[in-house]
Design an enzyme around this catalytic site. Sequence first.
Site, PDB file in Angstrom:
ATOM      1  N   CYS A  50      10.927  53.994  14.094  1.00 14.44           N
ATOM      2  CA  CYS A  50      12.300  54.424  13.847  1.00 14.44           C
ATOM      3  C   CYS A  50      13.292  53.755  14.791  1.00 14.44           C
ATOM      4  O   CYS A  50      14.475  53.643  14.479  1.00 14.44           O
ATOM      5  CB  CYS A  50      12.410  55.944  13.959  1.00 14.44           C
ATOM      6  SG  CYS A  50      11.925  56.603  15.568  1.00 14.44           S
ATOM      7  N   ARG A  52      12.660  50.592  16.418  1.00 11.24           N
ATOM      8  CA  ARG A  52      12.517  49.143  16.576  1.00 11.24           C
ATOM      9  C   ARG A  52      11.676  48.547  15.457  1.00 11.24           C
ATOM     10  O   ARG A  52      10.774  49.193  14.926  1.00 11.24           O
ATOM     11  CB  ARG A  52      11.886  48.806  17.925  1.00 11.24           C
ATOM     12  CG  ARG A  52      10.448  49.209  18.076  1.00 11.24           C
ATOM     13  CD  ARG A  52       9.882  48.905  19.466  1.00 11.24           C
ATOM     14  NE  ARG A  52      10.476  49.756  20.482  1.00 11.24           N
ATOM     15  CZ  ARG A  52      11.271  49.310  21.460  1.00 11.24           C
ATOM     16  NH1 ARG A  52      11.570  48.023  21.543  1.00 11.24           N
ATOM     17  NH2 ARG A  52      11.763  50.142  22.361  1.00 11.24           N
ATOM     18  N   GLU A 114       7.628  58.131  26.666  1.00 12.36           N
ATOM     19  CA  GLU A 114       6.982  58.768  25.516  1.00 12.36           C
ATOM     20  C   GLU A 114       5.715  58.001  25.141  1.00 12.36           C
ATOM     21  O   GLU A 114       5.611  56.795  25.345  1.00 12.36           O
ATOM     22  CB  GLU A 114       7.953  58.866  24.334  1.00 12.36           C
ATOM     23  CG  GLU A 114       8.514  57.537  23.853  1.00 12.36           C
ATOM     24  CD  GLU A 114       7.781  57.016  22.632  1.00 12.36           C
ATOM     25  OE1 GLU A 114       6.823  57.669  22.190  1.00 12.36           O
ATOM     26  OE2 GLU A 114       8.163  55.941  22.146  1.00 12.36           O
ATOM     27  N   GLN A 116       4.107  58.177  21.993  1.00 12.41           N
ATOM     28  CA  GLN A 116       3.911  57.913  20.566  1.00 12.41           C
ATOM     29  C   GLN A 116       3.846  56.413  20.276  1.00 12.41           C
ATOM     30  O   GLN A 116       3.072  55.959  19.436  1.00 12.41           O
ATOM     31  CB  GLN A 116       5.043  58.553  19.761  1.00 12.41           C
ATOM     32  CG  GLN A 116       4.804  58.508  18.255  1.00 12.41           C
ATOM     33  CD  GLN A 116       5.898  59.222  17.484  1.00 12.41           C
ATOM     34  OE1 GLN A 116       6.900  59.641  18.048  1.00 12.41           O
ATOM     35  NE2 GLN A 116       5.711  59.360  16.191  1.00 12.41           N
TER      36      GLN A 116
END
EC number: 1.2.1.70
Length: 444
Positions: A50, A52, A114, A116
């Site tokens: 979302c 890059r 983060e 993820q």
Amino acid sequence: MHILVVSVNYRTAPVEFREKLTFQAAELEQAMTTLQNQKSVLENVIVSTCNRTEVYAVVDQLHTGRYYIKKFLADWFQLEIEEVAPYLTIFEQDGAIDHLFRVTCGLDSMVVGETQILGQIKDSFLEAQQVKATGTIFNELFKQVITLAKRAHSETTIGESAMSVSYAAVELGKKIFGELTDCHVLILGAGKMGELALQNLYGSGARKVTVMNRTLSKAEIMAEKYMGHAKPLSELQCALLEADILISSTGASDYVITKEMMTKVEKMRSGRPLFMVDIAVPRDIDPAIDELEGSFLYDIDDLQGVVEANRAERLKEAEKIQFMIEEEIVVFKTWLSTLGVVPLISALRDKALAIQSETMESLERKIPTLSDRERKVISKHTKSIINQLLKDPILVAKEIAAEEGADEKLALFAKIFDLEMEDVESRAEEVEHKRAWTPSVPSL
């Protein structure tokens, strides 16, 4: 060979443009296969999230590689190169290597630290391996990067204060409503982002939760984990009437909620405000809805203010990780520099083995009475002598390869051992274009 990154990311491109250059998960393998056939591209991995879309590539020429990767992106998304170019950031060589390490460790994320992105990088790398878009260099680099990212998160506390984008959305809701216990929360999308949002909502006290998804069974599975309710998307308008907070991340190609739909809903909400967070790229919610009086819409770029809250603490840990990255880059560059000496070492070994083979043939002619066992013993011991003799020269050659002026020194090395340079150069071309497909990768 050169390492190159062509990136469009949240730092340089607004969400309106990023959503135009987003690869769907189902098309990534085809995209990497197509890119692999472009001129100058030797290896590639495409990462699309979302925040890059990035092309990592090994190219034979920087200028040519840059052009054909830009052209690939423009052609794939049916845009002109002139439309795409202003939003692209190019990283080359050391900068490209550092960028990959930083991205995978979460240091370049909107929410620093983060985790993820680590899973997303690994998934893209594995897909690239499946279509044989990676070779010797990226197989080594990405394994090293993934291993370091895991170590960085286990050896620092950066993950303890870090937030995912979905958590940032929940934090924004808490700032507006305070306690979430009495808020009716509607989640659109039962994917990873939707579930992360639901995890954080549940942890923040939300108990009135509805999950909606195109595939109802997926919504039911997710809702059951957190004592929520599942509904089909066909009941979206009714669900919007009940909701106080909406978090949307469906991955749909068109708006799931239009201004026309929301205008009708507002008339039936009796002035109750609706807090809406769109964390999907492409966006799920028509941005024109923000013009409506009772709807308060935030998209993924609006979350930047929320994530700043814990930035100071995370940045302290980020400095530690950057130091780890710099150490690891030295290790990788040392390995990379020795690639050039591989053909030389191979030529040296082949010459030595040829001498050993000729010697064995001569010995067998002179002593024809040798038994098979005796021949094997002699062959084994002569090869052992060769290995012992070559051990130190090979180590020296590898050390020379990592030094400045290595080409001249290695040429002298080849001359000392009377190695044919044409043969060495031929072997170098084979190594340069080798596609060493090794699917083993560190687990997360």
